[in-house]
Design a protein around this motif. Structure first.
Motif: not given
Length: 139
Positions: A3-13, A43-51, A76-78
């Protein structure tokens, strides 16, 4: 098995982005991790994937080109109510596009503080990608 564990987003701050994702998307803070305190998990209230937000020195692309001039975001976000999500983000001052109807899915795009483009989608009942149909496939 997988299952998808995490998605990673690059941020500058990291600190600014942590606050933004919590206030605008309802992300729930879990912890920071090493990379010199440059990563934070949610995490989000719904779903398993982490951010995961990871601080980078320069902006990194969060989209790819499908064909010349047509880009697609990696994530994307559902949501269950696309119109409510659109209004909520718009009222908070988030840059959002108009809602598009793709015949079974509604979607709009938004930008985070780094200008990372993402989409928010809402599958309508009857769509092969609606959560009720996906659950049937998993059995």
């Amino acid at each position: 098995m997988f299952k998808v564990g995490s998605i990673f987003i690059p941020v500058t701050n990291l600190e600014e982005s942590m606050k933004w994702y919590q206030e605008n998307l309802g992300a729930i803070f879990v912890d920071k991790w090493d990379f010199g305190e440059r990563g934070a998990g949610f995490v989000f209230k719904k779903g398993d994937a982490q951010l995961g937000l990871i601080e980078v020195e320069n902006p990194q692309p969060t989209e790819f080109e499908v064909v010349k001039g047509k880009k697609n975001s990696y994530y994307n976000f559902l949501v269950t109510d696309i119109h409510e999500a659109h209004q909520d983000l718009y009222k908070k001052g988030v840059v959002v596009s108009k809602i598009d109807d793709f015949g079974g899915m509604y979607a709009f795009e938004f930008l985070d503080p780094d200008g990372n483009p993402f989409s928010i989608v809402n599958e309508v009942e009857g769509s092969k990608f609606h959560e009720t149909n996906l659950e049937k496939l998993k059995k």
